[in-house]
Design a protein around this motif. Structure first.
Motif, PDB file in Angstrom:
ATOM      1  N   GLY A   1      35.738  51.900  52.673  1.00  0.00           N
ATOM      2  CA  GLY A   1      37.062  51.933  53.005  1.00  0.00           C
ATOM      3  C   GLY A   1      37.734  50.962  53.707  1.00  0.00           C
ATOM      4  N   HIS A   2      37.357  50.149  54.158  1.00  0.00           N
ATOM      5  CA  HIS A   2      38.386  49.866  55.480  1.00  0.00           C
ATOM      6  C   HIS A   2      39.928  49.075  55.184  1.00  0.00           C
ATOM      7  N   ASP A   3      39.739  48.786  54.223  1.00  0.00           N
ATOM      8  CA  ASP A   3      40.677  48.049  52.657  1.00  0.00           C
ATOM      9  C   ASP A   3      42.164  49.286  52.852  1.00  0.00           C
ATOM     10  N   VAL A   4      41.545  50.280  52.943  1.00  0.00           N
ATOM     11  CA  VAL A   4      42.473  52.105  52.499  1.00  0.00           C
ATOM     12  C   VAL A   4      42.738  52.002  53.490  1.00  0.00           C
ATOM     13  N   HIS A   5      41.632  51.735  54.575  1.00  0.00           N
ATOM     14  CA  HIS A   5      42.853  51.552  56.253  1.00  0.00           C
ATOM     15  C   HIS A   5      43.860  50.671  56.732  1.00  0.00           C
ATOM     16  N   THR A   6      43.317  49.213  56.366  1.00  0.00           N
ATOM     17  CA  THR A   6      43.795  49.012  56.358  1.00  0.00           C
ATOM     18  C   THR A   6      45.579  49.264  55.638  1.00  0.00           C
ATOM     19  N   THR A   7      45.400  49.281  54.395  1.00  0.00           N
ATOM     20  CA  THR A   7      46.498  49.482  53.734  1.00  0.00           C
ATOM     21  C   THR A   7      47.297  50.538  53.993  1.00  0.00           C
ATOM     22  N   VAL A   8      47.194  51.899  54.299  1.00  0.00           N
ATOM     23  CA  VAL A   8      47.527  52.578  55.247  1.00  0.00           C
ATOM     24  C   VAL A   8      48.410  52.279  56.688  1.00  0.00           C
ATOM     25  N   MET A   9      47.391  51.489  57.872  1.00  0.00           N
ATOM     26  CA  MET A   9      48.733  51.253  58.454  1.00  0.00           C
ATOM     27  C   MET A   9      48.970  50.038  58.157  1.00  0.00           C
ATOM     28  N   LEU A  10      49.383  49.429  57.418  1.00  0.00           N
ATOM     29  CA  LEU A  10      49.946  48.645  56.824  1.00  0.00           C
ATOM     30  C   LEU A  10      52.073  49.070  56.474  1.00  0.00           C
ATOM     31  N   GLY A  11      51.210  50.346  55.565  1.00  0.00           N
ATOM     32  CA  GLY A  11      52.369  50.980  54.858  1.00  0.00           C
ATOM     33  C   GLY A  11      52.884  51.720  56.194  1.00  0.00           C
ATOM     34  N   VAL A  12      52.364  52.438  56.840  1.00  0.00           N
ATOM     35  CA  VAL A  12      52.830  52.754  58.009  1.00  0.00           C
ATOM     36  C   VAL A  12      54.253  52.152  59.565  1.00  0.00           C
ATOM     37  N   ALA A  13      53.751  51.174  58.934  1.00  0.00           N
ATOM     38  CA  ALA A  13      54.077  49.601  60.022  1.00  0.00           C
ATOM     39  C   ALA A  13      55.362  49.380  59.048  1.00  0.00           C
ATOM     40  N   LEU A  14      55.179  49.007  57.945  1.00  0.00           N
ATOM     41  CA  LEU A  14      56.855  49.133  57.030  1.00  0.00           C
ATOM     42  C   LEU A  14      57.452  49.849  56.907  1.00  0.00           C
ATOM     43  N   THR A  15      56.949  51.074  57.038  1.00  0.00           N
ATOM     44  CA  THR A  15      57.839  52.108  56.627  1.00  0.00           C
ATOM     45  C   THR A  15      58.621  52.018  57.943  1.00  0.00           C
ATOM     46  N   LEU A  16      58.234  52.298  59.199  1.00  0.00           N
ATOM     47  CA  LEU A  16      58.636  52.152  60.567  1.00  0.00           C
ATOM     48  C   LEU A  16      59.549  50.908  60.779  1.00  0.00           C
ATOM     49  N   LYS A  17      59.592  49.657  60.257  1.00  0.00           N
ATOM     50  CA  LYS A  17      60.180  48.700  59.861  1.00  0.00           C
ATOM     51  C   LYS A  17      61.462  49.092  59.470  1.00  0.00           C
TER      52      LYS A  17
ATOM     53  N   MET B   1      54.224  52.572  47.529  1.00  0.00           N
ATOM     54  CA  MET B   1      53.127  52.819  47.168  1.00  0.00           C
ATOM     55  C   MET B   1      52.429  51.739  45.711  1.00  0.00           C
ATOM     56  N   ASP B   2      53.918  51.479  44.839  1.00  0.00           N
ATOM     57  CA  ASP B   2      53.333  50.157  44.190  1.00  0.00           C
ATOM     58  C   ASP B   2      52.536  49.500  44.674  1.00  0.00           C
ATOM     59  N   HIS B   3      53.365  48.516  45.502  1.00  0.00           N
ATOM     60  CA  HIS B   3      53.338  47.538  46.592  1.00  0.00           C
ATOM     61  C   HIS B   3      52.201  47.254  47.459  1.00  0.00           C
ATOM     62  N   LEU B   4      51.953  48.754  47.912  1.00  0.00           N
ATOM     63  CA  LEU B   4      50.569  49.260  48.715  1.00  0.00           C
ATOM     64  C   LEU B   4      49.285  48.914  47.830  1.00  0.00           C
ATOM     65  N   VAL B   5      49.347  49.507  47.160  1.00  0.00           N
ATOM     66  CA  VAL B   5      48.162  50.012  45.977  1.00  0.00           C
ATOM     67  C   VAL B   5      47.596  48.046  45.931  1.00  0.00           C
ATOM     68  N   ALA B   6      49.031  47.053  45.619  1.00  0.00           N
ATOM     69  CA  ALA B   6      48.901  46.266  45.320  1.00  0.00           C
ATOM     70  C   ALA B   6      48.053  44.826  45.992  1.00  0.00           C
ATOM     71  N   PHE B   7      48.509  46.085  47.281  1.00  0.00           N
ATOM     72  CA  PHE B   7      47.600  45.291  48.518  1.00  0.00           C
ATOM     73  C   PHE B   7      46.481  45.345  48.791  1.00  0.00           C
ATOM     74  N   ARG B   8      46.571  46.547  48.730  1.00  0.00           N
ATOM     75  CA  ARG B   8      45.155  47.012  48.704  1.00  0.00           C
ATOM     76  C   ARG B   8      43.470  46.815  47.882  1.00  0.00           C
ATOM     77  N   ARG B   9      44.133  46.503  46.607  1.00  0.00           N
ATOM     78  CA  ARG B   9      44.202  45.984  45.338  1.00  0.00           C
ATOM     79  C   ARG B   9      43.366  44.100  45.907  1.00  0.00           C
ATOM     80  N   ASP B  10      44.206  43.326  46.243  1.00  0.00           N
ATOM     81  CA  ASP B  10      43.884  42.523  46.376  1.00  0.00           C
ATOM     82  C   ASP B  10      42.560  41.797  48.079  1.00  0.00           C
ATOM     83  N   VAL B  11      43.151  43.197  48.785  1.00  0.00           N
ATOM     84  CA  VAL B  11      42.181  42.888  49.898  1.00  0.00           C
ATOM     85  C   VAL B  11      40.352  43.509  49.164  1.00  0.00           C
TER      86      VAL B  11
END
Length: 381
Positions: A89-105, A1-11
């Motif tokens: 909220g597209h920054d949230v949408h993007t971050t969620v799906m990035l998080g899914v991709a990283l989780t699946l990896k 979550m820390d990584h994803l929140v930082a990514f979202r805030r940057d976007v």
């Protein structure tokens, strides 16, 4: 979550408008490559990535563009680009799906992912008819059997989701009308064309006529956002302009209303002798959630966040270009609650929209679980 929140805030701090999401695309691609994935860039902006091997079991879609709106949050990571912000909220949408991709990896690396999922980061949702068409035209969905998406919902709490079988959004078009006449003095409207009166008649009567000629259950809604004419109180202007949107809850009725619009506008205007130039910009049909794909989301949500965290979401009058994807393949869009429990209820497309970032965790868990279930269903066939 820390990584994803930082990514979202940057976007969030660096928003980009439709088809100009170059930095955003670079950030997505870099994050995926850092995890050992091989994303594919789309022709202009946006990207997609496959996680796993074998036939694709599921597609997941996020939209990545921002809006031409001034941010008014005063957050430390507020938009650094004046007049542009992630007010939808597209920054949230993007971050969620990035998080899914990283989780699946991570699951793939652990030998626990036994199928393939495609995650699409789509540009230009906020344009008409939308960047989803560009994704489809580039063949990204050709081998995808079903697809899911999510959209922030500021009226339900973070930690909850909203679902609905059937249409979840409405069709949405843009209407632009220009009237011209000779102009003249307000004391002698009979010697010219009373253009302002004609504008007023169109504004009032076009919605009224459409509401009488289209099934009321389809909820055709014409609402004007602009009317401009004249510069003096005692002069009838020679030109006038009005613009608005036409929305409809039913796809068939949307088609009927679109065919009828030109006729109705001209019939209302003809008694006043004005010339009419109508521009009807077709937008998007409704997003129609398929039953099986909605069940997939709900089953995943029950396992991850509990059945009490799933609410029935009402159909929205807003437009959403994910509709083009659900027209092509079965799909479903869920609503992701972003309101802080007990906190303020915001609205989308407002400069003060500030989603609760705990919603990211909920979105990742539900969508990743849905992906695993889709893989299991495909493998069981």
């Amino acid at each position: 979550m820390d990584h994803l929140v930082a990514f979202r805030r940057d976007v969030h701090a660096n928003p980009e408008l439709s088809f100009h999401e170059f930095r955003t695309t670079d950030a997505i691609v870099a994050a995926l490559e850092d995890a050992g994935l091989s994303p594919v860039r789309l022709e202009d902006t946006g990207a997609y990535v496959d996680v796993g091997a074998g036939p694709i079991a599921l597609g997941l879609r996020a939209d990545i563009d921002a809006l031409p709106i001034l941010e008014e949050t005063d957050l430390p990571y507020a938009s650094t680009r004046t007049g542009v912000c992630h007010a939808c909220g597209h920054d949230v949408h993007t971050t969620v799906m990035l998080g899914v991709a990283l989780t699946l990896k991570r699951l793939l690396d652990a030998g626990r992912l036994h199928g393939r999922v495609r995650v699409v980061f789509q540009p230009a949702e906020e344009t008409m008819p939308g960047g989803a068409l560009a994704v489809i035209e580039q063949g990204v969905l050709d081998d995808v059997p079903r697809i899911l998406a999510l959209h922030c919902e500021p009226r339900i709490d973070a930690g909850t989701i909203g679902t609905r079988i059937g249409a979840i959004t409405s069709a949405s078009d843009t209407i632009k009308i220009e009237l011209t006449g000779r102009g003249g003095h307000t004391s002698r409207p009979h010697l010219t064309e009373d253009l302002v009166f004609a504008l007023a008649e169109i504004a009032v009567n076009v919605p009224a006529v459409l509401n009488r000629r289209i099934d009321v259950r389809s909820a055709v809604s014409v609402v004007w956002g602009q009317i401009h004419a004249g510069s003096a109180p005692n002069a009838i202007p020679a030109t006038g302009y009005m613009a608005g949107t036409m929305r409809c809850l039913d796809g068939d009725a949307w088609q009927d209303a679109g065919k009828m619009l030109d006729e109705v506008v001209r019939q209302v205007a003809v008694p006043y002798g004005v010339d009419v130039k109508l521009e009807h910009i077709r937008g998007v049909p409704p997003v129609v959630n398929a039953e099986a794909e909605t069940d997939l989301i709900e089953d995943a949500a029950r396992s991850e966040i509990g059945s009490g965290a799933i609410v029935l979401t009402p159909q929205s009058m807003g437009g959403e270009d994910f509709a083009w994807m659900t027209n092509k393949i079965p799909g479903s869009m869920m609503r992701l609650g972003t309101r802080t429990p007990g906190g303020e209820t915001y609205d989308l497309h407002r400069g003060d929209y500030a989603p609760d970032e705990r919603a990211i965790n909920t979105g990742v868990r539900v969508m990743a679980a849905a992906a695993l279930r889709a893989i299991a269903e495909l493998n069981a066939r």
